[in-house]
Scaffold this active site. Structure first.
Site, mmCIF file in Angstrom:
data_model
loop_
_atom_site.group_PDB
_atom_site.id
_atom_site.type_symbol
_atom_site.label_atom_id
_atom_site.label_comp_id
_atom_site.label_asym_id
_atom_site.label_seq_id
_atom_site.Cartn_x
_atom_site.Cartn_y
_atom_site.Cartn_z
ATOM 1 N N GLY A 117 4.657 7.180 -7.444
ATOM 2 C CA GLY A 117 3.899 6.263 -7.004
ATOM 3 C C GLY A 117 2.803 6.709 -6.008
ATOM 4 O O GLY A 117 2.706 5.963 -5.065
ATOM 5 N N ALA A 118 2.670 8.318 -6.162
ATOM 6 C CA ALA A 118 1.930 8.577 -4.163
ATOM 7 C C ALA A 118 0.191 8.526 -4.336
ATOM 8 O O ALA A 118 -0.161 9.768 -3.565
ATOM 9 C CB ALA A 118 2.350 9.642 -4.068
ATOM 10 N N SER A 128 12.421 -2.995 1.090
ATOM 11 C CA SER A 128 11.187 -3.790 1.820
ATOM 12 C C SER A 128 12.147 -4.497 3.113
ATOM 13 O O SER A 128 13.445 -5.388 2.699
ATOM 14 C CB SER A 128 10.479 -4.536 1.277
ATOM 15 O OG SER A 128 10.117 -5.565 1.997
ATOM 16 N N TYR A 181 10.400 -8.966 -6.585
ATOM 17 C CA TYR A 181 10.120 -8.383 -5.444
ATOM 18 C C TYR A 181 11.498 -8.526 -4.619
ATOM 19 O O TYR A 181 11.923 -6.816 -4.116
ATOM 20 C CB TYR A 181 9.134 -8.062 -4.842
ATOM 21 C CG TYR A 181 8.504 -7.804 -3.799
ATOM 22 C CD1 TYR A 181 7.760 -6.200 -4.202
ATOM 23 C CD2 TYR A 181 8.443 -7.614 -2.877
ATOM 24 C CE1 TYR A 181 7.986 -5.372 -3.317
ATOM 25 C CE2 TYR A 181 8.696 -6.457 -1.695
ATOM 26 C CZ TYR A 181 7.577 -5.331 -2.218
ATOM 27 O OH TYR A 181 7.751 -4.515 -1.254
ATOM 28 N N ALA A 199 14.344 -9.062 -4.462
ATOM 29 C CA ALA A 199 15.849 -8.732 -5.059
ATOM 30 C C ALA A 199 15.652 -7.736 -5.845
ATOM 31 O O ALA A 199 16.671 -6.526 -5.419
ATOM 32 C CB ALA A 199 15.780 -10.169 -6.541
ATOM 33 N N ILE A 239 3.376 -3.724 6.214
ATOM 34 C CA ILE A 239 2.134 -1.828 6.441
ATOM 35 C C ILE A 239 0.736 -1.922 5.753
ATOM 36 O O ILE A 239 0.719 -2.644 4.750
ATOM 37 C CB ILE A 239 3.127 -0.980 5.614
ATOM 38 C CG1 ILE A 239 4.861 -0.709 6.002
ATOM 39 C CG2 ILE A 239 2.264 -0.075 5.673
ATOM 40 C CD1 ILE A 239 4.931 -0.409 7.800
HETATM 41 P P1 NAD Z 1 0.344 1.058 -3.321
HETATM 42 O O1 NAD Z 1 -0.228 -0.588 -4.463
HETATM 43 O O2 NAD Z 1 -0.697 0.940 -1.950
HETATM 44 O O3 NAD Z 1 0.821 1.787 -3.881
HETATM 45 C C1 NAD Z 1 1.345 1.587 -5.146
HETATM 46 C C2 NAD Z 1 1.269 3.340 -5.572
HETATM 47 O O4 NAD Z 1 2.164 3.136 -7.001
HETATM 48 C C3 NAD Z 1 0.343 2.817 -6.572
HETATM 49 O O5 NAD Z 1 -0.278 3.972 -6.844
HETATM 50 C C4 NAD Z 1 0.284 2.367 -7.883
HETATM 51 O O6 NAD Z 1 -0.558 3.132 -8.847
HETATM 52 C C5 NAD Z 1 1.638 3.332 -8.400
HETATM 53 N N1 NAD Z 1 2.446 2.910 -9.036
HETATM 54 C C6 NAD Z 1 3.234 1.683 -9.335
HETATM 55 N N2 NAD Z 1 3.383 1.675 -10.715
HETATM 56 C C7 NAD Z 1 3.878 2.118 -11.089
HETATM 57 C C8 NAD Z 1 4.586 2.590 -12.434
HETATM 58 N N3 NAD Z 1 5.732 2.068 -13.246
HETATM 59 N N4 NAD Z 1 4.730 4.171 -12.366
HETATM 60 C C9 NAD Z 1 4.216 5.329 -11.051
HETATM 61 N N5 NAD Z 1 3.559 4.595 -10.692
HETATM 62 C C10 NAD Z 1 3.566 3.246 -10.530
HETATM 63 O O7 NAD Z 1 1.303 -0.084 -2.609
HETATM 64 P P2 NAD Z 1 1.474 0.237 -1.148
HETATM 65 O O8 NAD Z 1 2.276 -0.164 0.054
HETATM 66 O O9 NAD Z 1 2.202 2.007 -0.426
HETATM 67 O O10 NAD Z 1 3.780 0.980 -1.338
HETATM 68 C C11 NAD Z 1 4.822 1.639 -2.208
HETATM 69 C C12 NAD Z 1 6.145 1.340 -1.716
HETATM 70 O O11 NAD Z 1 6.386 0.345 -0.145
HETATM 71 C C13 NAD Z 1 6.570 0.299 -2.482
HETATM 72 O O12 NAD Z 1 7.531 0.643 -3.073
HETATM 73 C C14 NAD Z 1 6.272 -1.006 -1.807
HETATM 74 O O13 NAD Z 1 7.424 -1.972 -2.582
HETATM 75 C C15 NAD Z 1 7.004 -0.396 -0.645
HETATM 76 N N6 NAD Z 1 6.798 -1.574 0.498
HETATM 77 C C16 NAD Z 1 5.214 -1.494 1.304
HETATM 78 C C17 NAD Z 1 5.331 -2.379 1.814
HETATM 79 C C18 NAD Z 1 3.674 -2.303 2.816
HETATM 80 O O14 NAD Z 1 3.428 -3.287 3.357
HETATM 81 N N7 NAD Z 1 2.383 -2.143 2.245
HETATM 82 C C19 NAD Z 1 6.238 -3.030 2.785
HETATM 83 C C20 NAD Z 1 7.059 -3.032 2.317
HETATM 84 C C21 NAD Z 1 7.542 -1.767 0.804
#
Ligand code: NAD
Length: 248
Positions: free
Chosen positions: A14-15, A144, A157, A159, A190
């Site tokens: 998911g990058a 998280s 989320y 859980a 973030i």
């Molecule tokens: P984001 O939504 O910007 O990016 C997530 C990426 O994952 C997207 O590119 C999306 O297309 C991809 N994705 C979703 N479902 C997918 C699947 N089934 N297969 C492959 N790719 C998939 O989110 P982010 O803020 O960059 O979050 C990244 C990670 O960090 C997540 O696991 C999120 O739960 C965690 N996180 C984020 C925050 C925050 O504040 N942004 C806080 C705590 C944890």
């Protein structure tokens, strides 16, 4: 001075954007070859791929649903076939479907658990034989702050993110003797597209909860991922590192 990840190969789920993208760029800047997945390889994913390539490393972008057990194994097989080794896995793919528990549908529960927790199982399962053979590897999973503390409106989320922590600690215990480390990062608030989806009012409220009085930058999470991926953390395993500006 040799770069921290020179000659290593990292697989990041998911990058195409957000935290995963920032981790990919950070690793690449330290000499790491990158394979990343996302649901589709669209313009955004292509832009990420080009930015990584510009740092002078090998990069592959693969369209793959992380929540599919079979697809995850195919991706790992492809990486090992092409590069011969796989040193770092980052379980980053994640989604939210927020609502109060009493309104949450079975579909919302199932989908979030499937994408956030099962994906991490799928890829961890897929890389394990290779990392055991290598007798080295670093597995990093995105948890998280709400996986530690809970959060109203995020039962599914939270859980899933608590599950990531238990998975990480278990993998660290199972694979430690084979030189494979597993750690989780628990970011607080973030600033990415995931959080931009929140209303301005909610955003303001969140920032008030942060003693450092600001949201974090994805790069601040990526720097911790770099520490966990590299030999700087060679005796760190089974841990959860919170990156949250002192948010309780
Ligand atoms: P984001 O939504 O910007 O990016 C997530 C990426 O994952 C997207 O590119 C999306 O297309 C991809 N994705 C979703 N479902 C997918 C699947 N089934 N297969 C492959 N790719 C998939 O989110 P982010 O803020 O960059 O979050 C990244 C990670 O960090 C997540 O696991 C999120 O739960 C965690 N996180 C984020 C925050 C925050 O504040 N942004 C806080 C705590 C944890």
């Amino acid at each position: 001075m040799e770069k921290l990840l020179q000659g290593r190969v990292a697989l990041i789920t998911g990058a195409a954007r957000g935290i995963g993208r920032e981790i990919a760029l950070k690793f690449a800047s330290e000499g790491c070859d990158i394979v990343f997945t996302d649901v589709v390889v669209n313009e955004q994913a292509e832009a990420t791929r080009d930015e990584i390539a510009a740092l002078g490393v090998q990069v592959r972008a693969i369209a793959s649903d992380a929540s599919s057990f079979e697809a995850a194994h195919e991706v790992v097989e492809q990486v090992v076939k092409e590069f011969g080794h796989l040193d770092i896995l980052v379980n980053n793919a994640g989604i939210t479907r927020d609502t109060l528990l009493m309104r949450m549908t079975e579909e919302q529960w199932d989908l979030v658990l499937k994408v956030n927790l099962k994906s991490a199982f799928n890829f961890t399962h897929a890389v394990t034989p290779q990392m055991m053979r290598q007798r080295s590897g670093s597995i990093i999973s995105l948890s998280s702050v709400v996986g530690i503390n809970g959060n109203a409106g995020q039962a599914n989320y939270a859980a899933s993110k608590a599950g990531i922590i238990a998975l990480t600690k278990t993998v660290a215990k199972e694979l430690g003797a084979r030189g494979v480390r597993a750690n989780a990062i628990a970011p607080g608030f973030i600033l990415t597209e995931m959080t931009k989806a929140l209303s301005e009012e909610t955003l303001k409220q969140f920032v008030q909860l942060v003693p450092m009085r600001r949201g974090g930058d994805p790069e601040e999470v990526a720097k911790v991922a770099l520490f966990l991926a590299s030999d700087l953390s060679s005796y760190v395993s089974g841990q959860v590192i919170q990156v949250n500006g002192a948010m309780a």
